[in-house]
Motif scaffolding. Structure first.
Motif, PDB file in Angstrom:
ATOM      1  N   THR A   5      -7.036  -6.004   2.452  1.00  0.00           N
ATOM      2  CA  THR A   5      -7.399  -4.999   1.458  1.00  0.00           C
ATOM      3  C   THR A   5      -7.575  -5.671   0.109  1.00  0.00           C
ATOM      4  O   THR A   5      -6.746  -6.498  -0.298  1.00  0.00           O
ATOM      5  CB  THR A   5      -6.314  -3.915   1.329  1.00  0.00           C
ATOM      6  OG1 THR A   5      -6.147  -3.251   2.573  1.00  0.00           O
ATOM      7  CG2 THR A   5      -6.695  -2.884   0.276  1.00  0.00           C
ATOM      8  N   LYS A  19      -5.466  -8.084   8.849  1.00  0.00           N
ATOM      9  CA  LYS A  19      -5.911  -6.917   8.091  1.00  0.00           C
ATOM     10  C   LYS A  19      -5.984  -7.326   6.623  1.00  0.00           C
ATOM     11  O   LYS A  19      -5.175  -8.123   6.172  1.00  0.00           O
ATOM     12  CB  LYS A  19      -4.934  -5.742   8.270  1.00  0.00           C
ATOM     13  CG  LYS A  19      -4.613  -5.448   9.733  1.00  0.00           C
ATOM     14  CD  LYS A  19      -3.265  -4.796   9.898  1.00  0.00           C
ATOM     15  CE  LYS A  19      -2.530  -5.226  11.126  1.00  0.00           C
ATOM     16  NZ  LYS A  19      -3.311  -5.361  12.341  1.00  0.00           N
ATOM     17  N   ASP A  30      -9.421  -3.455   8.606  1.00  0.00           N
ATOM     18  CA  ASP A  30      -8.228  -3.478   9.455  1.00  0.00           C
ATOM     19  C   ASP A  30      -8.622  -3.679  10.913  1.00  0.00           C
ATOM     20  O   ASP A  30      -9.501  -2.972  11.431  1.00  0.00           O
ATOM     21  CB  ASP A  30      -7.438  -2.177   9.327  1.00  0.00           C
ATOM     22  CG  ASP A  30      -6.807  -2.018   7.961  1.00  0.00           C
ATOM     23  OD1 ASP A  30      -6.699  -3.034   7.252  1.00  0.00           O
ATOM     24  OD2 ASP A  30      -6.445  -0.883   7.604  1.00  0.00           O
ATOM     25  N   GLY A  61      -5.253   2.101   2.585  1.00  0.00           N
ATOM     26  CA  GLY A  61      -6.250   1.411   1.785  1.00  0.00           C
ATOM     27  C   GLY A  61      -6.055   1.568   0.294  1.00  0.00           C
ATOM     28  O   GLY A  61      -6.889   1.122  -0.487  1.00  0.00           O
ATOM     29  N   ASP A 108       0.845  -1.188   0.000  1.00  0.00           N
ATOM     30  CA  ASP A 108       0.000   0.000   0.000  1.00  0.00           C
ATOM     31  C   ASP A 108       0.885   1.245   0.000  1.00  0.00           C
ATOM     32  O   ASP A 108       2.099   1.186   0.217  1.00  0.00           O
ATOM     33  CB  ASP A 108      -0.984  -0.003   1.174  1.00  0.00           C
ATOM     34  CG  ASP A 108      -0.298  -0.023   2.539  1.00  0.00           C
ATOM     35  OD1 ASP A 108       0.583   0.818   2.772  1.00  0.00           O
ATOM     36  OD2 ASP A 108      -0.656  -0.877   3.367  1.00  0.00           O
ATOM     37  N   SER A 116     -10.953  -1.923   2.605  1.00  0.00           N
ATOM     38  CA  SER A 116     -10.014  -2.391   3.628  1.00  0.00           C
ATOM     39  C   SER A 116     -10.776  -2.730   4.902  1.00  0.00           C
ATOM     40  O   SER A 116     -11.699  -2.005   5.300  1.00  0.00           O
ATOM     41  CB  SER A 116      -8.964  -1.321   3.939  1.00  0.00           C
ATOM     42  OG  SER A 116      -8.228  -0.967   2.807  1.00  0.00           O
TER      43      SER A 116
END
Length: 799
Positions: free
Chosen positions: A244, A242, A267, A188, A140, A265
């Protein structure tokens, strides 16, 4: 009257200037038999190697670039595995380049348009970190920033040149978000559609004087006509998982470029805190409060970015861009157990606290740009309009129980807190670029911005009998700000010298009003912000000098005059009397052979805004307050190397040694306190391109920071070691990445505050050791699919 006169003068300066002419560059690409090469890729590069424009040759081997500004350029033509490059040419009029000769032409079956760039480029006012084709590009954007040379992240805050006042831009458009929400946006967003990170260490006068330095995230554009896209998935495992996932879409037509990317996302973050505070009574230690705290957050975030470029004709172009994020139903559970003892260690009481926070946040930033290329020597007039809407709703329940013993400094209660902050921001700017001569260009422009922030709060359930604590039961704080700005700058280059001089002026009106206390703060001020960058290059040696002056205005959340509970014995409060901060920065660089760099720097700040925690010994509470530091002095020396050590190994290594001194007023005694330290920062980024087909990328990153300070806190040293791999396959249409951050788990923070009647130790243990796995698949027209024999196909026309 003064403001009207000021604006009138700036308008006259902008629109009474003469205009100049666009240029055309054309030429021919032929083979070694003097036959034209059809559908050869031709790109126009700046003197520093930056991509400007791209095209392909027609069925006579002819290419053309229109609307070119006066400067120095190179032209690179490629066909199959063959490449030819023109000499550096200075453009002062329309010109036909001598034919470019490609050796041993072959039929064009399938060609991937690529361009190799150095991973780190040094310019006079910035450095550029190219992240394409590295192991980082499947991560990311926040992870990429943490590994960008010249950028440091500490306590989830970005630092450049020792300053935490850093503004984020995407494709030159500033992201107007609070720090926490910027992190949510960047974590994200996939780095796979990022071309480069530009760290602007000497912002030109064109940019707002607000804030500190600039980080511009340059997104990719589709260089191949047609449509292509990608799907990506990223999984991260720390203490909690987590995730995404998202998609990218790109379309390029003859006059339209469009791209969009969406990501979702989820998390879950885990943090542990240990906090020991020794409270004083009549100058003597009285009680020791030891708190063990745990925070578990659960956040879902939708991020959507849109970019549209339309070429209306040869002189007019418009651009639309939008960056939006929506984080509904966010939640944080913050639990704590606090033991209270006297100074002999005898147990007095135990408190249990639970803070349940729910939030909904929405942000949308939208931009409209119009560029008109004037009819004289490449002069350009551009206009930009921008609107941001931000809404943050928080609902909080704080429970406090005395499970053992008794203390008179707190009580058992349940607090309910509801707050909302809505921000509307509008700005418009007009810029004129005017070549003055073959070697000089002038830029000037005007900007107006209006900001309205409305914050409201309702609290109930607190014990209002405790002295010194006055939580806001309810209130609405309305803040308005107007900014009127103008600037002028001149960019000149002659022989081996380059010089940029700029001056920006800003006039600001502010008004803050609290409804329930009839409290109103107003202020107006006018400031000048000069900047200069200069460079001299001779053979392998380059010298740079830069100076700038900047302003940092208080963040909207920091000036809300509300006082509210975080836990039974901790309170947060804003400060509507915060002053703007000013910074003067000077830097001198020496660069040898583009790879070796030494620089010295000095920075003086006044009224820098920080949030400090101090202990209130009368009520045995911790208060988080926003204050202005008296002064901050920051100076030191950096030495770095950025070099290809082998054909597969690129190294960036930095040693920075600097002195940092903060001066602030103690809120209890009204005395001036100084906190200073010498700090050393080490960074080593190693990038490897492996295997015969160069399909495996690896990077090894090491960071070390010796003890440092921020305001009244001193932080212990920490270090981090990270390892990442990325493997491409399926003709580079797919890639898998994996890595580990903070392998030895040494990246946690330990801080102390020990002066006068302040004695506090805090240990923060976040999820810094993380395992990351990512997958990305590209589809659509990612290659030029054509053939030498089929000269007039539709795909050829589209290119």
């Amino acid at each position: 009257m003064a403001r009207d006169t000021y604006i009138t003068l700036l308008l006259c300066l902008t629109f009474t200037l003469a205009f100049s002419q666009d240029f055309i560059i054309n030429g021919l690409v032929i083979d070694d038999n003097s036959e034209p090469v059809v559908l050869a890729n031709v790109i126009l590069l700046s003197e520093e190697g930056e991509f400007i424009k791209g095209t392909v040759t027609n069925d006579q081997g002819y290419y053309e670039f229109k609307a070119i500004s006066p400067s120095s350029y190179r032209i690179v033509a490629s066909y199959i595995a063959n490449t030819v490059e023109s000499p550096l040419t200075t453009i002062t009029e329309s010109i036909e380049i001598s034919p470019l000769i490609l050796q041993s032409s072959q039929e064009l079956d399938e060609v991937i348009v690529t361009q190799k760039k150095p991973k780190l480029e040094q310019l006079a006012d910035r450095h550029i970190f190219n992240v394409e084709n590295t192991a980082l590009s499947d991560g990311d954007i926040w992870d990429v920033l943490k590994r960008t040379p010249g950028v440091m992240v500490m306590n989830n805050r970005l630092y450049v040149n020792g300053s935490s006042k850093v503004n984020i831009m995407i494709n030159g458009k500033r992201v107007n978000l609070p720090e926490d929400d910027i992190i949510n946006l960047l974590t994200g967003s996939s780095a796979s559609n990022v071309e480069s990170i530009e760290v602007i260490t000497s912002p030109p006068a064109k940019y707002s004087a607000e804030g500190g330095l600039l980080i511009d995230i340059k997104m990719k554009k589709n260089l191949v006509a047609g449509y292509n896209g990608a799907l990506f998935n990223r999984y991260t495992q720390g203490v909690l998982p987590k995730h995404t996932l998202g998609m990218d879409h790109f379309f390029k037509g003859k006059k339209i470029d469009f791209s969009t990317n969406y990501s979702f996302s989820h998390d879950r973050d885990w943090t542990r805190y240990s906090d020991i505070t020794t409270y004083f009574e009549s100058g003597q230690e009285s009680e020791v409060w030891t708190a063990e705290q745990k925070s578990i957050s659960n956040k879902r975030s939708h991020n959507l970015n849109l970019f549209l470029d339309v070429e209306l004709d040869e002189k007019n172009a418009i651009s639309l861009s939008s960056t939006s994020s929506f984080s509904p139903n966010g939640g944080i559970n913050f639990s704590s157990i606090t033991d209270i003892e006297d100074t002999t260690g005898e147990f007095m009481a135990r408190l249990y606290g639970l803070n349940i926070l729910n939030s909904d946040k929405f942000n949308s930033s939208n931009y409209l740009d119009w560029v008109y290329k004037l009819n004289d020597k490449g002069a350009e007039l551009s206009t930009n309009a921008h609107f941001t809407y931000y809404d943050s709703k928080l609902n909080q329940e704080v429970n406090n129980d005395i499970v053992q013993g008794f203390t008179e400094n707190t009580s058992e209660n349940t607090l309910n807190i509801n707050s909302d902050q809505i921000i509307n921001l509008f700005s418009a700017q007009t810029d004129l670029t005017l070549p003055l001569s073959e070697h000089s260009t002038m830029e000037t422009g005007l900007r107006i911005a209006t900001i309205n922030s409305e914050a409201s709060i309702i609290q109930s359930g607190f014990d209002d009998t405790l002295e010194g604590i006055n939580p806001t039961g309810s209130g609405i704080f309305d803040y308005d700000e107007q900014i009127y700005a103008g600037y002028a700058s001149v960019n000149s280059s002659w022989n081996k010298w380059k010089l940029n001089l700029g001056l920006r002026t800003e006039y600001i009106d502010t008004k803050g009003e609290l409804d329930n206390l009839s409290l109103q703060n107003t202020s107006s001020y006018f400031n000048l912000f000069p900047n200069m960058s200069m460079s001299y290059t001779k053979e392998k040696n380059a010298i740079y000098f830069k100076y700038y002056r900047r302003i940092t205005r208080p963040r909207y959340s920091s000036i809300n005059p509300f006082q509210f509970y975080l836990s039974a014995n901790s309170i947060s409060e804003g400060n509507p009397s915060l002053k703007p901060a000013y910074s003067d920065y000077v830097q001198f660089d020496y660069v040898y052979d583009r790879d070796f760099k030494v620089l010295v720097f000095a920075n003086k700040k006044s009224n820098e805004q920080v949030q400090q925690i101090f202990q209130d010994n009368a009520t045995n509470t911790l208060r988080a307050q926003y204050i202005n530091l008296e002064t901050n002095y920051f100076y030191g020396i950096d030495a770095s190397v950025s070099k290809d050590l082998t054909s597969f190994w690129y190294l960036y290594f930095l040693v920075s040694h600097y002195h940092d001194k903060d001066s602030f007023i103690d809120v209890e005694t009204n005395t001036t306190i100084e906190n200073s330290i010498w700090t050393t920062h080490l960074r080593a980024n190693n990038y490897f391109t492996l295997l015969k087909d160069k399909s495996l990328y690896a990077d090894v990153t090491f960071t070390y920071l010796s003890p440092s300070i921020q305001g009244n806190a001193t932080y212990e040293s920490y270090s981090k070691l990270g390892l990442n791999f990325r493997k491409t396959f399926w003709n580079k249409d797919a890639s898998i990445s994996m890595g580990v951050d903070d392998i030895f788990n040494n990246g946690n923070m330990f801080s102390t505050r020990d002066y006068l009647d302040q004695n506090n130790i805090t240990s923060t243990r976040k999820e810094t050791r993380l395992f990351v796995f990512g997958f990305r698949y590209k589809f659509g027209n990612t290659k030029i699919r054509d053939n030498y024999k089929r000269k007039n196909t539709e795909e050829g026309k589209r290119l």
